[in-house]
Design a protein around this motif. Structure first.
Motif, mmCIF file in Angstrom:
data_model
loop_
_atom_site.group_PDB
_atom_site.id
_atom_site.type_symbol
_atom_site.label_atom_id
_atom_site.label_comp_id
_atom_site.label_asym_id
_atom_site.label_seq_id
_atom_site.Cartn_x
_atom_site.Cartn_y
_atom_site.Cartn_z
ATOM 1 N N GLY A 5 10.809 -6.629 5.240
ATOM 2 C CA GLY A 5 9.423 -6.447 4.815
ATOM 3 C C GLY A 5 8.549 -7.608 5.247
ATOM 4 O O GLY A 5 7.389 -7.420 5.643
ATOM 5 N N GLY B 95 1.008 -6.480 9.261
ATOM 6 C CA GLY B 95 0.185 -6.369 8.067
ATOM 7 C C GLY B 95 -1.194 -6.985 8.216
ATOM 8 O O GLY B 95 -1.532 -7.589 9.236
ATOM 9 N N GLN C 184 -2.270 -8.788 2.648
ATOM 10 C CA GLN C 184 -0.831 -8.606 2.466
ATOM 11 C C GLN C 184 -0.073 -9.891 2.784
ATOM 12 O O GLN C 184 0.842 -10.281 2.048
ATOM 13 C CB GLN C 184 -0.332 -7.474 3.369
ATOM 14 C CG GLN C 184 -0.818 -6.093 2.960
ATOM 15 C CD GLN C 184 -0.507 -5.053 4.013
ATOM 16 O OE1 GLN C 184 -0.417 -5.355 5.206
ATOM 17 N NE2 GLN C 184 -0.350 -3.809 3.581
ATOM 18 N N ASN D 3 9.000 -0.473 9.160
ATOM 19 C CA ASN D 3 7.798 0.100 8.542
ATOM 20 C C ASN D 3 8.068 0.518 7.104
ATOM 21 O O ASN D 3 7.224 0.334 6.214
ATOM 22 C CB ASN D 3 7.269 1.271 9.363
ATOM 23 C CG ASN D 3 8.321 2.298 9.726
ATOM 24 O OD1 ASN D 3 9.490 2.201 9.323
ATOM 25 N ND2 ASN D 3 7.935 3.311 10.488
ATOM 26 N N ALA D 4 9.267 1.045 6.830
ATOM 27 C CA ALA D 4 9.599 1.471 5.467
ATOM 28 C C ALA D 4 9.637 0.285 4.512
ATOM 29 O O ALA D 4 9.150 0.367 3.372
ATOM 30 C CB ALA D 4 10.932 2.209 5.453
ATOM 31 N N LYS E 37 8.018 -2.526 4.920
ATOM 32 C CA LYS E 37 6.626 -2.984 4.770
ATOM 33 C C LYS E 37 5.888 -2.119 3.756
ATOM 34 O O LYS E 37 5.158 -2.629 2.894
ATOM 35 C CB LYS E 37 5.922 -2.935 6.128
ATOM 36 C CG LYS E 37 4.424 -3.229 6.087
ATOM 37 C CD LYS E 37 3.852 -3.206 7.488
ATOM 38 C CE LYS E 37 2.334 -3.319 7.480
ATOM 39 N NZ LYS E 37 1.680 -2.126 6.954
ATOM 40 N N TRP E 38 6.072 -0.803 3.838
ATOM 41 C CA TRP E 38 5.424 0.090 2.862
ATOM 42 C C TRP E 38 5.941 -0.184 1.458
ATOM 43 O O TRP E 38 5.171 -0.152 0.497
ATOM 44 C CB TRP E 38 5.684 1.543 3.245
ATOM 45 C CG TRP E 38 5.085 1.954 4.548
ATOM 46 C CD1 TRP E 38 3.963 1.436 5.151
ATOM 47 C CD2 TRP E 38 5.578 2.953 5.449
ATOM 48 N NE1 TRP E 38 3.732 2.038 6.357
ATOM 49 C CE2 TRP E 38 4.697 2.979 6.567
ATOM 50 C CE3 TRP E 38 6.662 3.831 5.423
ATOM 51 C CZ2 TRP E 38 4.884 3.853 7.626
ATOM 52 C CZ3 TRP E 38 6.854 4.697 6.488
ATOM 53 C CH2 TRP E 38 5.973 4.707 7.578
ATOM 54 N N ASP E 39 7.238 -0.453 1.337
ATOM 55 C CA ASP E 39 7.807 -0.758 0.021
ATOM 56 C C ASP E 39 7.125 -1.985 -0.581
ATOM 57 O O ASP E 39 6.760 -1.984 -1.769
ATOM 58 C CB ASP E 39 9.306 -0.991 0.160
ATOM 59 C CG ASP E 39 9.935 -1.476 -1.135
ATOM 60 O OD1 ASP E 39 10.193 -0.630 -2.016
ATOM 61 O OD2 ASP E 39 10.169 -2.696 -1.267
ATOM 62 N N GLU F 124 4.171 -3.146 0.138
ATOM 63 C CA GLU F 124 2.776 -2.838 -0.166
ATOM 64 C C GLU F 124 2.655 -2.062 -1.476
ATOM 65 O O GLU F 124 1.741 -2.322 -2.282
ATOM 66 C CB GLU F 124 2.154 -2.045 0.991
ATOM 67 C CG GLU F 124 0.734 -1.534 0.741
ATOM 68 C CD GLU F 124 -0.269 -2.641 0.476
ATOM 69 O OE1 GLU F 124 -1.413 -2.311 0.118
ATOM 70 O OE2 GLU F 124 0.065 -3.843 0.624
ATOM 71 N N ILE F 125 3.564 -1.131 -1.714
ATOM 72 C CA ILE F 125 3.551 -0.394 -2.982
ATOM 73 C C ILE F 125 3.786 -1.353 -4.140
ATOM 74 O O ILE F 125 3.100 -1.296 -5.170
ATOM 75 C CB ILE F 125 4.615 0.722 -2.955
ATOM 76 C CG1 ILE F 125 4.202 1.812 -1.966
ATOM 77 C CG2 ILE F 125 4.803 1.318 -4.355
ATOM 78 C CD1 ILE F 125 5.294 2.833 -1.695
ATOM 79 N N ARG G 250 0.612 -3.389 -4.787
ATOM 80 C CA ARG G 250 -0.462 -2.649 -5.461
ATOM 81 C C ARG G 250 -0.124 -2.360 -6.919
ATOM 82 O O ARG G 250 -1.038 -2.283 -7.757
ATOM 83 C CB ARG G 250 -0.726 -1.334 -4.720
ATOM 84 C CG ARG G 250 -1.295 -1.547 -3.326
ATOM 85 C CD ARG G 250 -1.764 -0.240 -2.725
ATOM 86 N NE ARG G 250 -2.279 -0.429 -1.374
ATOM 87 C CZ ARG G 250 -2.950 0.504 -0.698
ATOM 88 N NH1 ARG G 250 -3.153 1.691 -1.249
ATOM 89 N NH2 ARG G 250 -3.387 0.248 0.524
#
Length: 304
Positions: A93, A101, A105, A287-288, A290-292, A294-295, A298
């Protein structure tokens, strides 16, 4: 390739031109960032975290201060030997956020990692003195990741043009600034990096304790049985092929010309297979992860 500074293509701005100059600067920065992202998306393959990720960890830890900072770490929540998936998630990540990012981020991730790094300091019993906030050590870590990123780009997809070299070096500065490396401490040209890299390899020293830890990682001993026995030998061989000679030698690995030819051929084949794939598939799992993160960011949950 010439020694042109990585920011030499930025326009000269008249400081008296006010809001128009500020808008021009923002537009120029946006264009430079778009150029970086376009290159990364053309060249980046998520499979690299499996076939080359552990070798890059070995390069980073080949400096004894970094090696002992990890081996002696008292931050149990971040130990790969205790929490392998969590360490995988946060490390990959970090690469995704640092390279792909946005500023918010990267800033939030840096604050999260700082909380962990505050606990990583040598003790009177440590064989070397270290501090995770030491910017020289962080620059070595970031430089090692840039070295590995470029290496696999070239070996899977062929040589980079002079402009691509400059763009990748510029983009990779974020590997350091997402930690604690000041932007002006980053390498300004490829030649400057190469001089730094040769000097850095002279500082490589892997003793028995750190060497045993790294060889265990390279063997994929952290995988559950029987995956460690099934996948371990192939992953170890692939990763050994990415090690610079001083690191490989100090870890006690042999590497023949035949090994090198097989390694090169396999990487070229992987590049041929990966290039037609949709970007979202090529970038997985980076990418997965990184999305984790970011979630988690947030939702206000810990990023590391």
């Amino acid at each position: 390739m010439g020694a042109e500074p990585i920011r030499s293509d930025a326009p000269v701005i008249d400081p008296e031109s006010g809001e128009e100059a500020a808008a021009f600067i923002r537009a120029d920065q946006k264009a430079l960032r778009a150029e970086e992202l376009a290159l990364l998306r053309r060249k980046m393959d998520g499979i690299s975290v499996f076939i080359a990720g552990t070798s890059n960890v070995a390069i980073q830890l080949a400096w004894p201060e970094v090696g002992y900072g990890v081996v002696e770490s008292r931050v149990d929540s971040g130990k790969v030997t205790l929490h392998p998936f969590k360490r995988f998630r946060t490390t990959i990540g970090y690469l995704g956020i640092a390279l792909l990012g946005n500023h918010r981020q990267r800033l939030d991730y840096r604050q999260a990692i700082n909380a962990q790094h505050r606990q990583v300091r040598s003790t009177p019993e440590s064989p070397v003195k270290y501090n995770a906030f030491n910017r020289d050590l962080q620059l070595w870590v970031a430089s090692s990741i840039y070295y590995g990123t470029r290496d696999i780009f070239v070996r899977m997809h062929g040589p980079l043009s002079d402009q691509e070299e400059r763009v990748l070096l510029r983009a990779s500065a974020r590997l350091g600034t997402t930690l604690q490396v000041p932007a002006d401490a980053w390498h300004q040209t490829r030649e400057e990096f190469l001089a730094y890299w040769e000097q850095g390899l002279e500082r490589v020293h892997i003793d028995d304790r750190v060497g045993a830890y790294l060889r265990s990682l390279l063997r994929a001993d952290i995988l559950p049985s029987p995956l460690d026995r099934v996948l371990g030998p192939a992953l170890e061989w692939m990763n050994i092929g990415f090690l610079p000679d001083p690191v490989r030698d100090q870890l006690g690995y042999s590497w023949s010309a035949t090994d090198q030819r097989r390694h090169d051929r396999l990487l070229r084949t992987m590049g041929v297979v990966s290039r037609p794939l949709p970007p979202v598939l090529r970038a997985f799992p980076m990418n997965a992860m990184k999305w984790d993160l970011e979630i988690r960011r947030r939702l206000g949950r810990p990023m590391v």
